[in-house]
Design a protein around this motif. Structure first.
Motif, PDB file in Angstrom:
ATOM      1  N   ARG A 194       0.847  -1.195   0.000  1.00 13.09           N
ATOM      2  CA  ARG A 194       0.000   0.000   0.000  1.00 13.09           C
ATOM      3  C   ARG A 194       0.879   1.242   0.000  1.00 13.09           C
ATOM      4  NH1 ARG A 194      -1.646   3.169   4.552  1.00 13.09           N
ATOM      5  NH2 ARG A 194      -3.440   4.501   4.094  1.00 13.09           N
ATOM      6  N   ALA A 195       0.428   2.260  -0.728  1.00 12.01           N
ATOM      7  CA  ALA A 195       1.076   3.564  -0.706  1.00 12.01           C
ATOM      8  C   ALA A 195      -0.017   4.620  -0.629  1.00 12.01           C
ATOM      9  CB  ALA A 195       1.932   3.770  -1.948  1.00 12.01           C
ATOM     10  N   ALA A 196       0.092   5.503   0.335  1.00 13.72           N
ATOM     11  CA  ALA A 196      -0.924   6.542   0.531  1.00 13.72           C
ATOM     12  C   ALA A 196      -0.239   7.891   0.657  1.00 13.72           C
ATOM     13  CB  ALA A 196      -1.759   6.259   1.774  1.00 13.72           C
ATOM     14  N   THR A 197      -0.832   8.891   0.018  1.00 12.80           N
ATOM     15  CA  THR A 197      -0.328  10.257   0.119  1.00 12.80           C
ATOM     16  C   THR A 197      -1.508  11.188   0.352  1.00 12.80           C
ATOM     17  OG1 THR A 197      -0.547  10.681  -2.259  1.00 12.80           O
ATOM     18  CG2 THR A 197       1.544   9.757  -1.489  1.00 12.80           C
ATOM     19  N   GLY A 198      -1.215  12.278   1.005  1.00  9.73           N
ATOM     20  CA  GLY A 198      -2.247  13.283   1.225  1.00  9.73           C
ATOM     21  C   GLY A 198      -1.624  14.641   1.465  1.00  9.73           C
ATOM     22  N   ILE A 199      -2.267  15.674   0.954  1.00 12.33           N
ATOM     23  CA  ILE A 199      -1.778  17.025   1.194  1.00 12.33           C
ATOM     24  C   ILE A 199      -2.983  17.941   1.377  1.00 12.33           C
ATOM     25  CG2 ILE A 199      -1.626  17.503  -1.296  1.00 12.33           C
ATOM     26  CD1 ILE A 199       0.714  19.403  -0.643  1.00 12.33           C
ATOM     27  N   GLY A 200      -2.912  18.775   2.401  1.00 16.23           N
ATOM     28  CA  GLY A 200      -3.955  19.753   2.667  1.00 16.23           C
ATOM     29  C   GLY A 200      -3.346  21.141   2.710  1.00 16.23           C
ATOM     30  N   ILE A 201      -3.877  22.037   1.903  1.00 13.97           N
ATOM     31  CA  ILE A 201      -3.329  23.389   1.824  1.00 13.97           C
ATOM     32  C   ILE A 201      -4.349  24.357   2.422  1.00 13.97           C
ATOM     33  CG2 ILE A 201      -2.439  25.181   0.291  1.00 13.97           C
ATOM     34  CD1 ILE A 201      -1.829  22.980  -1.737  1.00 13.97           C
ATOM     35  N   ALA A 202      -4.000  24.916   3.582  1.00 17.17           N
ATOM     36  CA  ALA A 202      -4.876  25.903   4.205  1.00 17.17           C
ATOM     37  C   ALA A 202      -4.754  27.225   3.460  1.00 17.17           C
ATOM     38  CB  ALA A 202      -4.488  26.081   5.674  1.00 17.17           C
ATOM     39  N   LEU A 203      -5.900  27.818   3.146  1.00 18.60           N
ATOM     40  CA  LEU A 203      -5.904  29.074   2.401  1.00 18.60           C
ATOM     41  C   LEU A 203      -6.158  30.246   3.344  1.00 18.60           C
ATOM     42  CD1 LEU A 203      -7.759  27.733  -0.760  1.00 18.60           C
ATOM     43  CD2 LEU A 203      -5.305  27.967  -0.371  1.00 18.60           C
ATOM     44  N   LYS A 204      -6.524  31.378   2.812  1.00 23.37           N
ATOM     45  CA  LYS A 204      -6.377  32.636   3.539  1.00 23.37           C
ATOM     46  C   LYS A 204      -7.313  32.793   4.731  1.00 23.37           C
ATOM     47  CE  LYS A 204      -5.149  37.365   2.410  1.00 23.37           C
ATOM     48  NZ  LYS A 204      -5.016  38.363   1.332  1.00 23.37           N
ATOM     49  N   ASN A 205      -8.551  32.283   4.643  1.00 22.52           N
ATOM     50  CA  ASN A 205      -9.517  32.625   5.688  1.00 22.52           C
ATOM     51  C   ASN A 205      -9.198  31.962   7.026  1.00 22.52           C
ATOM     52  OD1 ASN A 205     -12.073  34.268   5.785  1.00 22.52           O
ATOM     53  ND2 ASN A 205     -12.744  32.392   6.828  1.00 22.52           N
ATOM     54  N   LEU A 206      -8.699  30.730   6.984  1.00 24.32           N
ATOM     55  CA  LEU A 206      -8.255  30.053   8.203  1.00 24.32           C
ATOM     56  C   LEU A 206      -6.911  29.460   7.857  1.00 24.32           C
ATOM     57  CD1 LEU A 206      -9.479  29.582  11.025  1.00 24.32           C
ATOM     58  CD2 LEU A 206     -10.169  27.317  10.267  1.00 24.32           C
ATOM     59  N   THR A 207      -5.857  29.987   8.453  1.00 23.84           N
ATOM     60  CA  THR A 207      -4.500  29.735   7.970  1.00 23.84           C
ATOM     61  C   THR A 207      -3.958  28.354   8.321  1.00 23.84           C
ATOM     62  OG1 THR A 207      -3.640  30.808   9.959  1.00 23.84           O
ATOM     63  CG2 THR A 207      -3.922  32.172   7.989  1.00 23.84           C
ATOM     64  N   VAL A 208      -4.724  27.574   9.057  1.00 27.51           N
ATOM     65  CA  VAL A 208      -4.319  26.192   9.325  1.00 27.51           C
ATOM     66  C   VAL A 208      -5.489  25.277   8.986  1.00 27.51           C
ATOM     67  CG1 VAL A 208      -2.706  26.856  11.145  1.00 27.51           C
ATOM     68  CG2 VAL A 208      -5.051  26.234  11.730  1.00 27.51           C
ATOM     69  N   LEU A 209      -5.177  24.025   8.704  1.00 23.45           N
ATOM     70  CA  LEU A 209      -6.235  23.048   8.501  1.00 23.45           C
ATOM     71  C   LEU A 209      -6.965  22.806   9.822  1.00 23.45           C
ATOM     72  CD1 LEU A 209      -4.514  20.274   6.335  1.00 23.45           C
ATOM     73  CD2 LEU A 209      -6.213  21.932   5.571  1.00 23.45           C
ATOM     74  N   PRO A 210      -8.289  22.636   9.796  1.00 24.14           N
ATOM     75  CA  PRO A 210      -8.982  22.220  11.019  1.00 24.14           C
ATOM     76  C   PRO A 210      -8.379  20.924  11.547  1.00 24.14           C
ATOM     77  CG  PRO A 210     -10.552  22.842   9.323  1.00 24.14           C
ATOM     78  CD  PRO A 210      -9.208  22.815   8.665  1.00 24.14           C
ATOM     79  N   PHE A 211      -8.417  20.767  12.846  1.00 28.42           N
ATOM     80  CA  PHE A 211      -7.792  19.600  13.463  1.00 28.42           C
ATOM     81  C   PHE A 211      -8.303  18.304  12.841  1.00 28.42           C
ATOM     82  CE2 PHE A 211      -7.418  16.294  16.693  1.00 28.42           C
ATOM     83  CZ  PHE A 211      -6.102  16.440  17.096  1.00 28.42           C
ATOM     84  N   GLU A 212      -9.634  18.210  12.634  1.00 22.66           N
ATOM     85  CA  GLU A 212     -10.213  16.969  12.117  1.00 22.66           C
ATOM     86  C   GLU A 212      -9.880  16.741  10.651  1.00 22.66           C
ATOM     87  OE1 GLU A 212     -13.224  20.194  11.419  1.00 22.66           O
ATOM     88  OE2 GLU A 212     -11.903  19.596  13.071  1.00 22.66           O
ATOM     89  N   LYS A 213      -9.376  17.762   9.940  1.00 15.38           N
ATOM     90  CA  LYS A 213      -9.002  17.606   8.536  1.00 15.38           C
ATOM     91  C   LYS A 213      -7.498  17.415   8.367  1.00 15.38           C
ATOM     92  CE  LYS A 213     -13.190  18.296   6.922  1.00 15.38           C
ATOM     93  NZ  LYS A 213     -13.939  17.233   6.198  1.00 15.38           N
TER      94      LYS A 213
END
Length: 835
Positions: A652-671
């Protein structure tokens, strides 16, 4: 305690290895030899190696990972004389009990197996003793196989090499295929002109081609292909026995002319039963379609009290028609006046089955009494129970956090008469979670049993209702129903829920509502699209947690634990070739899932367009709550490689990337992304590793990131039913996209990320209870990227020792059991396979 209990598991593995490698021939008689290997040599180019070995009539005892004959060792371990004595004693005891039972008019009971007997007969596998008769049969079968593959001049010889001292034998099969025969030309003899034309339209897909090797299996596959082609064009009664071949090999240069003849139907006339007449095959059309919606599949009875005619279809039912006629018509692909097609029958079965409202489905065809060249389609449907309540309690394991939960569920499979599945669930539970700000410095000295005692401190309470309705069509959709084929089995799901969670660090309330669509492109491909996924999260932090966040002044964590609103759209695509596992000779099965999630972009654009005021935090808000704005991309690919002995290698190989944009500068904890736990890097607890090479002096369980890379390799094998075993290796980590002064080394860097891959390895046991699997995994931390360079691998010496991070210095007292090195382990209890 110094963790010695954990080391005992290593000793157990060593003992198992020694046990598996003990003398496998100790129970052989004089002159008997254990078949140690089968070796096929010679030219096997163009031949299937696995198929060749599967032909052999005598195979060596099974091995685990190709190394240990565990089952043979289990057979050899007990002492036969002692077992016989115990069996005799057990039998006498059972006979005495059964005498009393019979005297009381009760049925006698079977004797239970003694342990050694169970070990030999259930777990064990008797030694495979060299048998010359089976070798001869294997040689003949290999010769026949060569002939089937066109090697008519081929030859197979066998020989045996015996090691008299070890009482083992290796059997060699030498293949001499020589020159294969190839197809020079193909000829088709079809006297039925209509059939000749229909089959001719499929020649572009023909499997028999000049120049290819003559192969009986290919000839059989061509018969199947033509039969399928004709059944998809009205020829319901055509079968492959009507196709016969004639191969003329009386040519030079090892070539064969292949003649394929398609025979006509044979019929015995009533007026002259001694005569056999030939008739052309008939392509049938559908004359009439009828549904029997209250058919009893067990008694084959059909209680009919009412009849309904709707859109050229007839419905027979009892008392009341429970289902929408339009729904049933849309769920089948057989239409009046259209040709019979086998693929339409199969699609109708799948579509009706996917509704989930029928216990049994049978589609039957009869020659119409009104027209002998047409068919009546009769669909017998046995309803399943529509409404039911279910109370359920279970143990949970969320990222290695153990707990108990209970659900009360009401379901209605046919809520509005259109196979709408309504599910109302009230769920609650308790879970033992590690505090996000808890110091885990003492954990290194705990044993596995002490780890499991976390059940004594169930510190998280969760409660909430949820409601979902699944509708077998596209509901409230911008697409027209006709734009997606009925064979795609479109489904809509509307769901909503409330969730209350209380834990020592904070209290969280989650409200959500979503609308999602699902449709099938092919047997292996599924699309899911959710245009609306709304969630509102309100967090009330404890004073100690608030103080802790303020003390460390970590804006990343502070932003992760604030009230926020998420309005997202999601799309995912799944391809799963495991649905094709019945295809012959298929060696690999691939599962892929990719997804994208977008949130907050339209909301921010709207606020900016209409010059909405910014909050003090610098974010736009809805209902005085800032909304998240991000984009997430996820990919998960898995490759399954089954072996003839029932074992399986899974990568198995898994990748993920989350890019927080301007309104909330970090990803929500659950995301955000995390790793560790029962379904990630199993050598670490959930959220206890990363990001990158960051070393947390307090070892808290709050490790989240913006990017995730993870690979896993697992070898699964049978031990004894229902117990299966596994060896596995996990590698991966999480990273931040931007540097953080409070998390040095946590950001992703192309020049060093590969040195920050954490690696764990271990063994597992799985209890396969058919309807679910209980999984036990025990893993060792092989490489810890949070340690200094030169100290990360398990075998490298450690120069420091710190009570909070379990590293080493000169003050560390070596464990006499394992020397100066102290490995770190993690135990996981899971439900189902990790992937």
């Amino acid at each position: 305690m110094t963790g010695r209990f954990k080391y005992s598991f290593l000793l157990l593995l060593i003992a198992v290895t020694i046990f598996s490698a003990c003398n496998p021939t100790k129970k052989l008689k004089e002159g008997e030899y254990l078949v140690d290997k089968n070796i096929i040599k010679g030219s096997t180019k163009g031949l299937d190696g696995e198929e060749l070995y599967s032909i052999l009539k005598q195979k060596p005892n099974r091995k685990i990972l190709g190394l240990f004959r565990f089952h043979l060792a289990a057979y050899n371990l007990p002492n036969n004389e002692k077992i016989e004595a115990k069996i005799k004693k057990k039998k006498e005891k059972t006979d005495r009990k059964n005498t009393k039972r019979i005297a009381k008019g009760k049925l006698p009971k079977e004797r239970n197996l003694v342990f050694g007997e169970w070990l030999m007969t259930v777990v064990g596998e008797p030694p495979v003793i060299l048998d010359s008769a089976l070798i001869y049969k294997s040689t003949k079968q290999l010769g026949l196989y060569l002939e089937r593959k066109g090697f008519f001049d081929g030859n197979v010889q066998d020989s045996v090499v015996v090691n008299a001292e070890k009482k083992k034998a290796e059997v060699y099969y030498l293949l001499e295929p020589k020159t294969p025969y190839t197809i020079k030309d193909t000829l088709h003899v079809i006297t039925d002109p209509r059939l000749y034309y229909v089959i001719g339209r499929s020649y572009k897909d023909a499997l028999l081609k000049p120049g290819e090797n003559f192969d009986i299996d290919v000839l059989d596959a061509e018969r199947d292909r033509i039969t399928r082609w004709l059944r998809d064009r009205g020829y319901i009664f055509f079968n492959k026995n009507y196709i016969r071949y004639d191969a003329d090999s009386a040519l030079s240069s090892h070539q064969v002319n292949v003649t394929m003849e398609v025979k006509n139907m044979s019929k015995v006339p009533k007026e002259n039963p001694d005569t056999l007449l030939e008739e052309f095959h008939i392509p049938y059309k559908i004359h009439h379609v009828e549904f029997h919606t209250n058919f009893d599949a067990k008694t084959k009875e059909d209680a009919i009290t009412d009849t309904l005619h709707f859109n050229d279809h007839t419905f027979y039912y009892t008392d009341k028609l429970q289902y929408s006629p339009r729904l049933l018509i849309q769920s089948i692909f057989l239409r009046k006046g259209k040709f019979y097609k086998l693929k339409y029958v199969e699609r109708s079965y799948r579509r009706l089955s996917a509704l989930g409202i029928f216990q049994s489905i049978n589609i039957d065809f009869q020659i119409s009494k009104e027209d002998p060249e047409m068919l009546d389609c009769i669909i017998y449907l046995t309803p399943t129970k529509e409404k039911f309540f279910m109370a359920e309690s279970k143990g949970t394991n969320t990222g290695s956090n153990l707990g108990v939960s209970a659900n009360l569920t009401y379901s209605n499979k046919n809520t509005f008469g259109g196979a709408e599945l309504l599910t109302l669930t009230i769920a609650g539970g308790f879970e033992a979670q590690n505090l996000l700000t808890e110091d885990q410095s003492a954990e290194s000295s705990e044993t596995i049993l002490e780890d499991i005692n976390i059940l004594k401190s169930l510190n998280t309470i969760e409660f909430g209702p949820s409601l979902s309705v699944r509708i077998p069509k596209l509901f409230l959709s911008p697409f027209k129903m006709e734009s997606i084929s009925r064979s795609a089995m479109p489904m809509s799901t509307i769901s909503t829920g409330l969730n209350f969670q209380q834990r020592p660090d904070y209290t969280r309330r989650i409200s959500n509502i979503s609308l999602g669509y699902e449709w099938i492109e092919t047997k292996t491909k599924v699309h899911r699209f959710s245009p609306i996924d709304f969630s509102l999260i309100k967090i009330n932090k404890s004073q100690s947690f608030e103080d802790q966040l303020n003390e460390i002044n970590d804006q990343f964590l502070i932003n992760s634990y604030q009230d926020h609103l998420t309005i997202a759209s999601k799309y995912s695509f799944t391809s799963n070739s495991q649905t094709l596992m019945k295809i012959k000779h298929r060696k690999f099965f691939v599962y892929y899932r990719g997804g994208v999630e977008l949130a907050g972009n339209l909301l921010r654009f709207a606020h900016k367009t209409f010059n909405a005021p910014l909050a003090e935090s610098g974010s736009y808000e809805v209902f005085n709550v800032p909304f998240a704005q991000f984009i997430k991309l996820d990919n998960d690919v898995r490759i399954y490689r089954p072996f003839p002995n029932g074992s399986q290698l899974v990568g198995r190989a898994a990748t993920g990337i989350g890019i927080a944009l301007k309104n909330l500068t970090v990803l929500p904890f659950e995301k955000s992304y995390f790793t560790g736990g029962a379904n990630g890097l199993r050598a670490w607890k959930a959220r206890s590793i990363g990001p990158g090479s960051y070393l947390d002096p307090k070892n808290t369980f709050d490790k989240i990131g913006d990017l995730m890379l993870e690979t896993n390799l697992e070898y699964r094998f049978d031990l004894v039913d229902p117990i299966k075993g596994a060896f596995f290796m996990d590698a991966g980590n999480i990273w931040l996209l931007n540097s953080d002064s409070l998390r040095p080394g946590g950001e992703f860097d192309f020049n060093r990320f590969y040195n920050e891959i954490a690696i764990g390895a271990g063994v597992g046991l799985r209890l396969d209870l058919t309807f679910f699997i209980i999984r036990f995994d025990f893993a060792l931390q092989v490489k810890d990227p949070s340690l200094a360079k030169g100290e990360r691998w398990v075998w490298e010496p450690k120069t420091e020792y710190n009570n909070t991070i379990d590293t080493y210095n000169s003050e560390f007292t070596p464990d006499p059991l394992i020397g100066p090195y102290k490995p770190r382990f993690n135990f996981n209890l899971g439900i189902g396979y990790p992937f």
